[in-house]
Write an enzyme that holds these catalytic residues in place. Sequence first.
Site, PDB file in Angstrom:
ATOM      1  N   LYS A   1      28.221  27.969  46.477  1.00 30.43           N
ATOM      2  CA  LYS A   1      27.599  28.114  45.148  1.00 30.43           C
ATOM      3  C   LYS A   1      27.416  29.572  44.736  1.00 30.43           C
ATOM      4  CE  LYS A   1      25.268  23.864  46.216  1.00 30.43           C
ATOM      5  NZ  LYS A   1      24.315  23.512  47.266  1.00 30.43           N
TER       6      LYS A   1
ATOM      7  N   CYS B   1      66.327  44.472  46.505  1.00 30.97           N
ATOM      8  CA  CYS B   1      65.707  43.804  47.665  1.00 30.97           C
ATOM      9  C   CYS B   1      66.550  44.001  48.918  1.00 30.97           C
ATOM     10  CB  CYS B   1      65.551  42.315  47.368  1.00 30.97           C
ATOM     11  SG  CYS B   1      65.109  41.348  48.825  1.00 30.97           S
TER      12      CYS B   1
ATOM     13  N   CYS C   1      68.053  40.488  50.241  1.00 27.66           N
ATOM     14  CA  CYS C   1      69.046  39.703  49.506  1.00 27.66           C
ATOM     15  C   CYS C   1      70.436  39.869  50.141  1.00 27.66           C
ATOM     16  CB  CYS C   1      69.078  40.131  48.033  1.00 27.66           C
ATOM     17  SG  CYS C   1      67.815  39.301  47.022  1.00 27.66           S
TER      18      CYS C   1
ATOM     19  N   HIS D   1      66.234  34.871  46.292  1.00 34.04           N
ATOM     20  CA  HIS D   1      65.105  35.792  46.333  1.00 34.04           C
ATOM     21  C   HIS D   1      63.788  35.126  45.937  1.00 34.04           C
ATOM     22  CE1 HIS D   1      63.295  39.791  46.197  1.00 34.04           C
ATOM     23  NE2 HIS D   1      62.809  39.534  44.996  1.00 34.04           N
TER      24      HIS D   1
ATOM     25  N   ASN E   1      54.377  35.771  57.265  1.00 35.31           N
ATOM     26  CA  ASN E   1      53.337  36.315  56.388  1.00 35.31           C
ATOM     27  C   ASN E   1      53.824  36.098  54.970  1.00 35.31           C
ATOM     28  OD1 ASN E   1      51.722  37.368  58.470  1.00 35.31           O
ATOM     29  ND2 ASN E   1      52.969  39.230  58.566  1.00 35.31           N
TER      30      ASN E   1
ATOM     31  N   HIS F   1      60.902  38.093  48.967  1.00 33.80           N
ATOM     32  CA  HIS F   1      62.055  37.318  49.426  1.00 33.80           C
ATOM     33  C   HIS F   1      61.608  36.436  50.591  1.00 33.80           C
ATOM     34  CE1 HIS F   1      66.564  36.984  49.636  1.00 33.80           C
ATOM     35  NE2 HIS F   1      66.138  36.251  50.656  1.00 33.80           N
TER      36      HIS F   1
ATOM     37  N   HIS G   1      60.963  34.939  53.844  1.00 31.64           N
ATOM     38  CA  HIS G   1      61.375  35.297  55.203  1.00 31.64           C
ATOM     39  C   HIS G   1      60.212  35.148  56.174  1.00 31.64           C
ATOM     40  CE1 HIS G   1      59.326  39.014  54.010  1.00 31.64           C
ATOM     41  NE2 HIS G   1      59.295  39.367  55.273  1.00 31.64           N
TER      42      HIS G   1
ATOM     43  N   GLN H   1      59.209  36.001  60.634  1.00 37.61           N
ATOM     44  CA  GLN H   1      59.496  36.954  61.684  1.00 37.61           C
ATOM     45  C   GLN H   1      59.394  36.285  63.048  1.00 37.61           C
ATOM     46  OE1 GLN H   1      57.842  40.950  61.473  1.00 37.61           O
ATOM     47  NE2 GLN H   1      56.801  40.462  59.553  1.00 37.61           N
TER      48      GLN H   1
HETATM   49  O1  LIG Z   1      56.429  43.692  59.715  1.00 37.98           O
HETATM   50  P1  LIG Z   1      55.894  43.741  58.337  1.00 37.98           P
HETATM   51  O2  LIG Z   1      56.128  42.495  57.547  1.00 37.98           O
HETATM   52  O3  LIG Z   1      56.330  44.955  57.603  1.00 37.98           O
HETATM   53  O4  LIG Z   1      54.306  43.893  58.544  1.00 37.98           O
HETATM   54  C1  LIG Z   1      53.360  42.884  58.390  1.00 37.98           C
HETATM   55  O5  LIG Z   1      53.343  41.986  59.502  1.00 37.98           O
HETATM   56  C2  LIG Z   1      53.020  42.546  60.773  1.00 37.98           C
HETATM   57  C3  LIG Z   1      52.934  41.431  61.784  1.00 37.98           C
HETATM   58  O6  LIG Z   1      51.944  40.490  61.483  1.00 37.98           O
HETATM   59  C4  LIG Z   1      51.726  43.369  60.720  1.00 37.98           C
HETATM   60  O7  LIG Z   1      51.578  44.072  61.913  1.00 37.98           O
HETATM   61  C5  LIG Z   1      51.705  44.348  59.549  1.00 37.98           C
HETATM   62  O8  LIG Z   1      50.440  44.963  59.458  1.00 37.98           O
HETATM   63  C6  LIG Z   1      52.031  43.596  58.248  1.00 37.98           C
HETATM   64  O9  LIG Z   1      52.043  44.487  57.162  1.00 37.98           O
END
Ligand SMILES: O=P(O)(O)O[C@H]1O[C@H](CO)[C@@H](O)[C@H](O)[C@H]1O
Lengths: 347, 347
Positions: free
Chosen positions: B30, B52, B55, B115, B155, B166, B168, B170
């Site tokens: 609230k 990019c 791309c 993209h 992320n 784009h 992606h 990791q």
């Molecule tokens: O590797 P990137 O996408 O540039 O970086 C991003 O992801 C990483 C892994 O979680 C982090 O350490 C970075 O702080 C973040 O900006």
Amino acid sequence: METFNNNEHPHRRYNPLTDEWILVSPHRSKRPWQGQNESVSANTLPEYDPECYLCAGNKRSNGVQNENYSDTYVFENDFAALLQEEVRDETPQSDLFQFKPERGINKVICFSPKHNLTLPEMEVEAIQKIIETWKTEYIELGSKDFINYVQIFENKGSVMGCSNPHPHGQIWAQSSLPTQVEKTQKNLKDYYAKHQRSLLKDYIEEELKRKERVVSENEHFVVLVPFWATWPYETLIVSKRHFGNITQMTQAEILAFAEIVKIITVKYDNLFQTSFPYSSGIHQTPTDNKEHPEWHFHMHFYPPLLRSATVKKFMVGYEMMAEAQRDVSPEKSVAILRGLPDVHYKA
Amino acid sequence: METFNNNEHPHRRYNPLTDEWILVSPHRSKRPWQGQNESVSANTLPEYDPECYLCAGNKRSNGVQNENYSDTYVFENDFAALLQEEVRDETPQSDLFQFKPERGINKVICFSPKHNLTLPEMEVEAIQKIIETWKTEYIELGSKDFINYVQIFENKGSVMGCSNPHPHGQIWAQSSLPTQVEKTQKNLKDYYAKHQRSLLKDYIEEELKRKERVVSENEHFVVLVPFWATWPYETLIVSKRHFGNITQMTQAEILAFAEIVKIITVKYDNLFQTSFPYSSGIHQTPTDNKEHPEWHFHMHFYPPLLRSATVKKFMVGYEMMAEAQRDVSPEKSVAILRGLPDVHYKA
Ligand SMILES: O=P(O)(O)O[C@H]1O[C@H](CO)[C@@H](O)[C@H](O)[C@H]1O
Ligand SMILES: O=P(O)(O)O[C@H]1O[C@H](CO)[C@@H](O)[C@H](O)[C@H]1O
């Protein structure tokens, strides 16, 4: 095979306060940044803002009027995360569905009536007054039978979720020992049981000898970038004497603590010539009426900025799923902080 | 004395995967918000952006040209946090100054040449293709003798530190078991030793009975807001069958996994009618050639938003120093997510 160099090679470091490791990728600071920029806080705020709910004499959203205070001012948080009321709980519990009702008190502490005066720009005497207020609150809250821990902290800057630039901190006091504090207590306790000495006392003695990570020191306190720092410019203030909480400080120690808080926050503002955002917090003995010889008073500063006033470190995917990670070695950060003037850039 | 109600009273919940507690303050939603607003990502991106670096056909900053890929595309991160080289280390260590060199490989996986095509807007077949790529990478990276753990994550959104819209993800693969994974493994192991059953299998069976926190399910997977969720709209995808890693999935399971990933990410986008930011990641067996009957394949989604497309939850002072805290009960969040359509708002 190359020989390991901690300013060049990826490595992990161990945090003995949390029993966790962090990943250090010192070479990674060369990476270009194309991501989000934070907005910089306005450099010129008025001394008094009629719209601010923390300024002296103003009305808060619940209709209560602030006192015409002249140094610090404490009130109960109007939107508290913890409530005092006891509730009855008879819900059946099981291993995988454990919970318990929690009681507590949340307070706000205005550091100064001046809307635009943050810690680094305050006089040392004004910071002493804040420390005295923390002490009074720690005693008062801690003496209640349902309060076993008192967390004093500050969120500074909008990037740290602070919704009002008026200088203020918070206190969340509660029945249980919170997760992070319990972790630290366990590790301090294990070390104490093994060595009959304070972990942090042994740690700072070694750091004061090595001098590699010390930012500044005075007779009673040292501020350093811990060996295991996670945030790019994270620092830790530790008392040179081994004591557990703020009530045990001498007058000379209160003064020295105020001085070192001023020094580190001035250096922070000077780093990117901006009002430097951070979350800070004090870790000290729980108020559970038990003996805690393992505890050693300390204060953490966790600042988010990495490269400039607008580029922060994101603790995201890898960090959330796997392990905290930093892009610059703690030793490089300390060299930068050490080199900055002790006088505020605006002075 | 009032009777406890988990949609009203402050309480703490236990996370059996991390052995940590979180503070739930359900009444706190609230609270008015006067703090920082996030910027909303542009709603209209081109299908191809000549600027990019992800791309197809474009040049990256190191001069390498991307292939003209048509579904997924994998390459080694140009700014890797981990490096493959072994280094020699003879630095003396001690209890309070522990570190070790770490080796690893960081990869980037483009999810699509388009993209502007994020997971929720992809066809299920395209998501299946991503899962197949994760599997291939898990096998290839995991088979190297110096790689004992493979962290797959994404992320999404600039608020989660993502510097390129784009689509992606990791992969960070490394020698050691990272802190968070080690914690989870320890808790899964303890449970398995005690019950000879998978913790997550027992957990989802109970959740599927109670139906209170299930967002969606299909034959092989369930997605729910875990009882101990920290982020406002945190979810967890768990396989119904007990298996440890992506290589053990049947074709039917891969399809069902793709379908449930689509459903939860569509619901996320529909929540605030925006490209919903999050960090997601898969937790599965380490690639250390040991038996791991305790592991149970799952995927976390940690989204930062709280009230709207621009207001996120800040995990700051109290959360960093003391304990993670949420302002709305997991049960309220699941009711909202469940009520959202399975069809993307733009479709
Ligand atoms: O590797 P990137 O996408 O540039 O970086 C991003 O992801 C990483 C892994 O979680 C982090 O350490 C970075 O702080 C973040 O900006
Ligand atoms: O109480 P405030 O200042 O409104 O809120 C801020 O600090 C709290 C304690 O760290 C956090 O839970 C909130 O997310 C943050 O916005």
